[in-house]
Motif scaffolding. Structure first.
Motif, PDB file in Angstrom:
ATOM      1  N   HIS A 150       2.406   2.788 -11.509  1.00 58.44           N
ATOM      2  CA  HIS A 150       1.560   2.260 -10.032  1.00 58.44           C
ATOM      3  C   HIS A 150       0.325   3.276 -10.361  1.00 58.44           C
ATOM      4  O   HIS A 150       0.695   4.529 -10.388  1.00 58.44           O
ATOM      5  N   THR A 151      -0.650   2.766  -9.988  1.00 60.06           N
ATOM      6  CA  THR A 151      -2.302   3.875 -10.159  1.00 60.06           C
ATOM      7  C   THR A 151      -3.132   4.101  -9.221  1.00 60.06           C
ATOM      8  O   THR A 151      -3.695   4.622  -9.163  1.00 60.06           O
ATOM      9  N   ALA A 152      -1.772   3.339  -8.248  1.00 58.16           N
ATOM     10  CA  ALA A 152      -2.805   4.289  -6.985  1.00 58.16           C
ATOM     11  C   ALA A 152      -2.150   3.815  -5.683  1.00 58.16           C
ATOM     12  O   ALA A 152      -2.355   3.581  -4.719  1.00 58.16           O
ATOM     13  N   TYR A 153      -1.153   5.095  -5.625  1.00 59.38           N
ATOM     14  CA  TYR A 153       0.153   4.469  -4.994  1.00 59.38           C
ATOM     15  C   TYR A 153      -0.107   5.578  -3.836  1.00 59.38           C
ATOM     16  O   TYR A 153      -1.098   6.936  -3.933  1.00 59.38           O
ATOM     17  N   PHE A 154       0.261   4.680  -3.087  1.00 62.55           N
ATOM     18  CA  PHE A 154       0.065   5.994  -1.253  1.00 62.55           C
ATOM     19  C   PHE A 154       1.554   5.330  -0.396  1.00 62.55           C
ATOM     20  O   PHE A 154       2.065   4.714  -0.681  1.00 62.55           O
ATOM     21  N   GLU A 155       2.057   6.016   0.519  1.00 64.86           N
ATOM     22  CA  GLU A 155       3.108   5.433   1.262  1.00 64.86           C
ATOM     23  C   GLU A 155       2.618   5.102   2.519  1.00 64.86           C
ATOM     24  O   GLU A 155       1.737   4.737   2.945  1.00 64.86           O
ATOM     25  N   ALA A 156       3.509   3.452   3.107  1.00 70.88           N
ATOM     26  CA  ALA A 156       2.836   2.490   3.875  1.00 70.88           C
ATOM     27  C   ALA A 156       4.042   1.739   4.776  1.00 70.88           C
ATOM     28  O   ALA A 156       5.653   1.926   4.095  1.00 70.88           O
ATOM     29  N   PRO A 157       4.063   1.737   5.925  1.00 72.19           N
ATOM     30  CA  PRO A 157       4.603   1.368   6.728  1.00 72.19           C
ATOM     31  C   PRO A 157       5.300   0.190   6.217  1.00 72.19           C
ATOM     32  O   PRO A 157       4.750  -0.793   5.461  1.00 72.19           O
ATOM     33  N   TYR A 158       6.971  -0.599   6.587  1.00 75.43           N
ATOM     34  CA  TYR A 158       8.018  -1.407   5.491  1.00 75.43           C
ATOM     35  C   TYR A 158       7.624  -2.262   6.662  1.00 75.43           C
ATOM     36  O   TYR A 158       7.887  -2.178   7.977  1.00 75.43           O
ATOM     37  N   GLY A 159       6.729  -3.383   6.540  1.00 68.16           N
ATOM     38  CA  GLY A 159       6.560  -4.292   7.766  1.00 68.16           C
ATOM     39  C   GLY A 159       7.789  -5.304   8.464  1.00 68.16           C
ATOM     40  O   GLY A 159       7.432  -6.561   8.208  1.00 68.16           O
ATOM     41  N   ALA A 176       2.717  -2.442   4.237  1.00 67.52           N
ATOM     42  CA  ALA A 176       3.614  -3.633   3.204  1.00 67.52           C
ATOM     43  C   ALA A 176       3.748  -4.382   3.648  1.00 67.52           C
ATOM     44  O   ALA A 176       4.946  -3.881   4.606  1.00 67.52           O
ATOM     45  N   ASN A 177       4.088  -5.821   4.217  1.00 66.12           N
ATOM     46  CA  ASN A 177       4.997  -6.759   4.298  1.00 66.12           C
ATOM     47  C   ASN A 177       5.816  -7.205   3.251  1.00 66.12           C
ATOM     48  O   ASN A 177       5.661  -7.127   2.189  1.00 66.12           O
ATOM     49  N   PRO A 178       6.959  -7.657   3.812  1.00 63.01           N
ATOM     50  CA  PRO A 178       8.494  -7.470   2.806  1.00 63.01           C
ATOM     51  C   PRO A 178       8.643  -8.796   2.521  1.00 63.01           C
ATOM     52  O   PRO A 178       8.101  -9.464   2.532  1.00 63.01           O
TER      53      PRO A 178
END
Lengths: 328, 328, 328, 328
Positions: free
Chosen positions: A114-123, A139-141
């Motif tokens: 993963h070359t551009a990771y950040f944390e996102a809510p799991y939608g 991030a859409n599940p």
């Protein structure tokens, strides 16, 4: 609000456009496709003819001019443009797998860096509404994890083992012809696939853990001779037996305020085309059968993405998503 | 050999006639029906037109003149005629549930008194061939228990829990129109039914015990939008983890001499119309997924009944049953 | 506007409620059923759960309190209440056959006496908009005549023979189980029915005559293994050969201002759930093939009924009817 | 008799092997495939597992060692090997289009030059039995022309116009994935294709002329969401009206001695998997509706090819072809 759909030629792209036509505040201004530049959207999505004049454009993320974007591209493609969209202040729902999992789990599950990771809510708004509300990137599940998790959530922390036995319509495999989607291999037929190895299991495990459960999770998907829908039968083995009244009350209460989760015996037909997830539960003591049904392209993808958009942008959560399914 | 089919107007009756047309030693001389006395068989079973001149007759069991009988009547109806057939020296395969279970289990499961009980071999030849061979009366197993038991048999004694998640075609519900079989309720749809209460579970438990296993058994059936076939996904939780090589070898060996059990990834299409049961297995350590596919009307009913007849009468076990399925 | 649906338990009743939920000016206040008095609508139409709290009531026409009524009852039942509704000033669309045909043709076709005849506009708005607009009572056309007539209308007066070969989904037979709708008789199957005797032919002939054509009309319907949709292949034999450009231009012009008729190669999927009729045409000189596709429950019944209501009541003609179909 | 199947990896190849397994005098010794050299047949045709040990070989026609050959290759490929097989004394049925039409018609219809033309019997045995019997090379008819011609044959010479409206299962498009066979484009859907331009029309016209008719012929095919089967609705416009009794008697007499043509209301299900063609007819005076149903892969291809082989080689005409269809 002006919206861009990045990767709009597939089923989820078409579904986003179909649903957004009914949204009071949404205006789709761009539908991108690498291969179909210049082609009218209605040529690929004939059900939209007469309702949209959009034309596919091969627009780079850096040239997108919109308030909001849906990323409907394959995994690894999303991570390449997520940063660009963020820099340009474009709120985004990513329908790919790129931001659904912890970085290490993602890399292990998908076998890529993963070359551009950040944390996102799991939608899944029913479980993570507060994180989604006001977020700039969600991030859409996955389709399977959405239905499976909603089926098991109320009971997860009482269980030691959860086996998700899911059955999906063929549209989950996309609109590119392949042996998997060949009518002669699917019509009037039925089979299991990726019996123990489907990548969506990682999302299911992550959600079960977030629900405070230590249950072991297993997952086997199957392919139905239908276009749309996922029915998941969650076989839940409990630490302590529970009676039917108790488990049913638990589910009723858990989802009491959720418009999109209905407590009734699920069938694919009753949710087809809609953002509803129908759920019901039956106990035989130490095993509980919890069943959910969703439309894989709506609650399992584009509909839930719009539900997330609504929360991110302060619209009514059900805006554009109140249509009933069709039966039959 | 002259054969009578008692209760020949339904799907299993039609299927017996279809298959027996290809049997070198079988001659169907009577097809009974209470309601269709005088009606040509081909009027009800148009696929048999040109191949049989039989006419349905409302013949009582005491008037049947044949060497062999198939009982294709509902449960409780079979027990009323089984004795009469035996007295008249007519060997019989009973396709109903009346003689499949121990008396007390039967009465509890079906909620009726058994008024003419005796013990009969349970006709899954792959597991009980010696008892079937030469018997005068055999209880033909239920459709779900046949597929489920063949899926789990090699591993049963190594398991502590077995969950059978089965998916059946609509023909299992018979040829009388009902809400269950109404196209608008089934077509392009999918659902679970009798989530924890299907009667066939009793047979499954009985067979698991006979295999020397103490595993807990669970069963949930589902209804597919297809005519024929049952695919059973057996989720088997092991006492001790086993590797893929080990479980696969176990299955290959267990069924090495069985013509009708083929080790290959099951699909409904590959067994449709045939007496084959396709089985394969995949381990992820402590859970093994074993999947089987049968045609519910053939290996799940009429075909297995003929296989039993062949053993009872000294014919080749595969006589009349060697046809390949159709694909697609 | 307050609306009553008389006979709301069937597919067309369910479809009226589904579509009216999206109508900005419609409020369904009554859903009648003789047999289901007291039953929640969502128990029979589970796709509407969460969207309506209506309960079926066994209300007589004389007790209906509404501004507008849809009659979704069988033929001969409609004529018994049409007068009562009119006396009470309730504008009405009748989905039955009772007011579609001239009296003598009706009585001959349906083999009954018409006891309450009056003339009513025939509600295909694309052909009879002026008569429908402002009318108090409109006869909603049959499903087959709607699709067939829209397919042939532009060419009718140039033809000497029109053969309508139609293929319909199973929902046209209603939601009561029967041999016709039994999955085992329909699934993975296909057949013709009422090869030369279907009653809808009378409507087709009437419309062809109204179009100023003397063409002979023939009609053969077939039953598809799908839930919804009618595709009609109109084989049109011309008095004088016409080139492709000419016939295509004719169709484009004829329907240029019609929102609900789209010129594109028809498939059932592109119109499913919608009020659209997709039409296209191909000439080989003296024969032209004109094909149309509609959803039999929408443009073929409930959707067209709402389109008529919109015209009768001065609403936008497409109010509540702009949803796109689903594909796949 | 030793048989080679040239081009055995497709549906017709699989079907030839399936059917020949039941033939008392046939022994398939070679199954060729360019791409699958060395692959077991059962890997591609899993329904044949356990019934054949054949392995695909990439054998040139000049190296085929057999008494009889089936050519199951595309058009233009067949003409390249037909001569070689003849020189080697191998009787042949060609399932391609290469020898079905007069040379000029073939070249015009298929847009290619025929480089190895000779005349061959057109293998519909019911119409050309004498020519087929004893022939060394037979052209096996197309699937649509077989069903259509058998539907119209008895009435052809009394007609001025014949419109064939045919509906086919998806297997007619072969087992290579494409947009045409993509489940999302076919499942729960229906459409017409090649509305006026299908190549099979040329065969239909040729047969109508051979029947002594001057009727104009038209043809429009449609794609059904089923695997197998073609139902053709022949709309026959008569020179002089005929009553139902008369046309029915004509059909009964015409096919009185034909085992494979059954007079009964056709459905796809009743003929599925079989070599039967079910036919019936209904008159409304000047138009007669004649409907036929065949399995496109059996009577429409591989089954009829075996029927031709039987005649060419002096076997019973129904050898290997007496199996009943499955219903449901």
């Amino acid at each position: 609000m002006e919206i861009a759909i990045i990767g709009a030629s597939g089923y989820t792209g078409g579904e986003l456009m179909r649903l957004l036509l009914q949204h009071p505040s949404a205006d789709v201004v761009a539908a991108t496709s690498r291969k179909l530049d210049g082609t009218p959207v209605a040529s690929v999505h004939p059900h939209l003819r007469g309702l949209t004049d959009l034309v596919f454009r091969n627009t780079e993320a850096g040239d997108i001019d919109a308030d909001f974007a849906f990323l409907a591209v394959p995994h690894t493609a999303a991570m390449k443009v997520a940063g660009t969209l963020a820099e340009r202040g474009i709120k985004t729902v990513d329908l790919s797998a790129d931001y659904r999992l912890a970085k290490d789990i993602y890399e292990k599950t998908y076998g890529v860096s993963h070359t551009a990771y950040f944390e996102a809510p799991y939608g899944i708004p029913e479980l993570h509404r507060d994180e989604v509300r006001g977020a700039a990137f969600v991030a859409n599940p996955g389709c399977f994890p959405t239905g499976a998790t909603l089926a098991a959530a109320p009971l997860a922390k009482f269980a030691h083992t959860i086996i998700y036995d899911s059955k999906t319509g063929v549209s989950g495999a996309g609109n590119t012809p392949s042996a998997t989607t060949h009518y002669g291999n699917v019509g009037d037929n039925f089979s299991a696939y990726k019996w123990t190895t489907h990548r969506h299991l990682a999302e299911m495990k992550q959600e079960v853990a977030r629900l405070g459960s230590t249950a072991r999770c297993y997952f086997t998907p199957h392919l139905l001779p239908v276009n749309r829908g996922i029915l998941t039968t969650a076989h839940i083995l409990l630490n302590e037996p529970m009676e039917q009244d108790e488990v049913e009350a638990l589910y009723q209460k858990f989802y009491a305020d959720e418009f999109f989760v209905r407590y009734q015996r699920p069938t694919l037909a009753a949710v087809r085309g809609t953002n509803f997830c129908d759920v019901a539960v039956e106990s035989e003591g130490d095993r509980v059968v919890a069943v959910s049904a969703i439309d894989n392209l709506v609650k399992g993808a584009s509909g839930q993405a719009i539900q997330n958009m609504n929360l991110m942008c302060g619209f009514a959560e059900d805006a554009g998503l109140r249509s009933a399914g069709m039966l039959p």
